[in-house]
Design an enzyme around this catalytic site. Sequence first.
Site, PDB file in Angstrom:
ATOM      1  N   THR A 134      -4.864  10.538  -0.733  1.00  0.00           N
ATOM      2  CA  THR A 134      -6.143  10.343  -0.135  1.00  0.00           C
ATOM      3  C   THR A 134      -6.589  11.369   0.750  1.00  0.00           C
ATOM      4  OG1 THR A 134      -5.498   8.709   1.443  1.00  0.00           O
ATOM      5  CG2 THR A 134      -6.135   7.841  -0.752  1.00  0.00           C
ATOM      6  N   HIS A 136       0.717  -1.282  -0.059  1.00  0.00           N
ATOM      7  CA  HIS A 136       0.011  -0.129  -0.007  1.00  0.00           C
ATOM      8  C   HIS A 136       0.988   1.306   0.120  1.00  0.00           C
ATOM      9  CE1 HIS A 136      -3.344   2.226   0.250  1.00  0.00           C
ATOM     10  NE2 HIS A 136      -4.090   1.898   1.124  1.00  0.00           N
ATOM     11  N   TYR A 196     -14.438   6.027   8.928  1.00  0.00           N
ATOM     12  CA  TYR A 196     -13.534   6.722   7.771  1.00  0.00           C
ATOM     13  C   TYR A 196     -13.988   6.172   6.474  1.00  0.00           C
ATOM     14  CZ  TYR A 196      -8.693   6.920   5.595  1.00  0.00           C
ATOM     15  OH  TYR A 196      -7.559   7.212   4.978  1.00  0.00           O
TER      16      TYR A 196
END
Length: 770
Positions: free
Chosen positions: A584, A449, A571
């Site tokens: 993001t 990630h 979230y």
Amino acid sequence: MAEAHQAVGFEFTVRPDGADIKLSQEVIKNIYLSGVTAWRKRAIQFKNGVLAGVYPASPSSWLIVVIAMISTLYTRVDLSLGMIDLIKENLPRGYMSVQTGKVLSAILFATLLWLFLIYLLRYSLKALLSYHAWIFESHGKMSSSTKLWLSLIKMFSGRRPLLYSFQASLPRLPLPSVDDTIDRYLESVHALLDDKRYKQMETLANDFRNTSAPQLQRYLLLKSWWATNYVSDWWEEYIYLRGRSPIMVNSNFYVMDLLYITPTQRQTARAGNVVHAMLQYRRKLERGEHAPLRALGIVPMCSSQMERIFNTTRIPGIETGATRPMDVFSLHLIVENAYIYIYIYIYIVVSKLSLCHYHRCVSLRVPWARARLKYFSQGVNKASLQAVESSAFFLTLDDEAQGYDPAKTGSLDGYAKSLLHGKCYDRWFDKSFTLISYTNGKMGINTEHSWADAPIIGHMWEVFKKLPLFHYVESSRVSCRGGADPPSPCSPAVRPGDRLLPSRLHRRGPLQGRHQQRHPQIADDVDFHGCLFSEFGKGLIKKCRTSPDAFIQLALQLAQFRDQGGFCLTYESSMTRMFREGRTETVRSCTSEAVAFVRAMEEEDKTNGTRLELFRKAADKHQNMYRLAMTGSGIDRHLFCLYIMSKYLRMDSPFLKQVLSEPWKLSTSQTPQQQLNLVDINKFPRYVGAGGGFGPVADDGYGVSYIIVGEDLITFHISSKFSSSETDSFRFGQNIRKAMLDIQSLFKPTNHKTELPLMNGVSKGHKKDV
């Protein structure tokens, strides 16, 4: 001797009459072809770099400007306003004729004028792209100013842009004011705190606002001016690379294959076609030939994350790691099959075998970093590890069959767990991505990630949705499209039979004991449930004149309340890629409006008309927050950077410490769909992907990823932990299903509800397919 000639490039023998050297013509040919390929790539990259560097102009436009300026020398019309004569006077004299000096001066002036026009166009485009009012306009309604803006964007965007053409024109991520961020934060937690706790938080926030916040903001403002993006580098380092927990389950995410279609049952055929398509994608990526992704087909998105899709690996460290792009001209990939690691040339298909038992150390961050320093710093181990880390990507030929099977209970659940962690030792979690191929022809991806977010890998994965249209050739000698390549000399990078780890590490190394057992414990604790919601989809939601994402997020809030009996900090990930190097931002979905709507749904005295009115208010609020996050006015990234700045300045902030320590018990994300529109899903409704997912963020919470597949299907990927007595992924999936139907019933003229029982009584281990 034939085998020796294949394994060794040349022989060198010393004789009394001199040295005798025999060169392998095949090796020399392959070396020559490899060099030609590499230099051709460099030439194309240089050319495309020039094209992107001068965009929205073109090199041919320079010639036009030069010809125009030289023409003025003969028409006696001085368009340069005396600048050409000024340049000529400052040129060295005595080395050229008067006429040559005039021409050279005209060329220099034309070049300067051309560069000035490029920067004028680029900064004009950047100013236009800083306008975001269009996002806040109602769907289907466009103001005159937005129409004019779109026309100017089209005019300044040029023709046939390359992937990185717009990078220099993208605006910087704006820095919100401290007051706005604190006010939005207090608003976001108001519904989650009682009056006493809210008053305490308000006091902490105001103390921070009046004391350390101005100084921290000034330093952060300086960074926002100096750095390309004031968030992204710190986000990557402190959120990902400094994390000390295993990245398997905790950080990596997965992407599934086509949901209903399996083009071929032959594992090697499918893997070969996908690998071929990936290499074609990489080739265009290296040359920057992919079209840039653009919102509304006009507004460009940042493409910087795409630079690290291939040949990238995460390097572990004792305190912090690094995401390092390796050799971009690497011509090999690594294939794992039953602990055997195969070194395969991309363009010259060869294989070499090497046993590997790295699974006891990979992705346990600190032990793996120490083992890497101790056992992989020299010799064949170092060469073997470099071969893996510098590979284009990592391919696992799994020994299981996976995929969605309507007749098999929990098939989607097992598929998700296999992609997320597998057997814990058969994926290279540090690579940018691991391509996974199953025995029944299904595929999937496990993605590290730190280097990028889900839409980037999703962009690449969408390319392969057209692969089912390929013709698969299956025979005893050929398992995918095309002919079989002749055998070629093996690479010396990894010798047959070499172990990547010394045997003593397997028997009594430092990673034995609790570290060896930790990965199965993490994997076995993941409670996954895949929920296919096919009662309705985007088509019906849009007929209700509401945002599909807002509809789903409010359904998740209703399901969370029914599942847990209360509300929690939620979230939702949104993107900021309209800004340069944007990644993001967080949308805090549990708003006061959402809480009011959920409570109304559970109160029997409320009418459906009242509930529908509250739903619309909550949906509008959610859409507005999502748009604020997309346009750089979010809450959490700003507070995160203020916290990092306070650590650098050694300033203690109870407010920031409290904010950053709050758990996200419900973590959600929408998987993008149809970024490229390569397959018409209306024409081919079964050629749709299943989306992807991630592990639970909180020990006692849920992770929910969802993908809106076409008009009539929404897929939910739900994760939690078996070790938590408060959560159950299957039960939560049932509550989501009922919440979706209950909300949809508000829009029916008869207000008739479809009755489904709440699933709060289903225990883990007693699940059934929905």
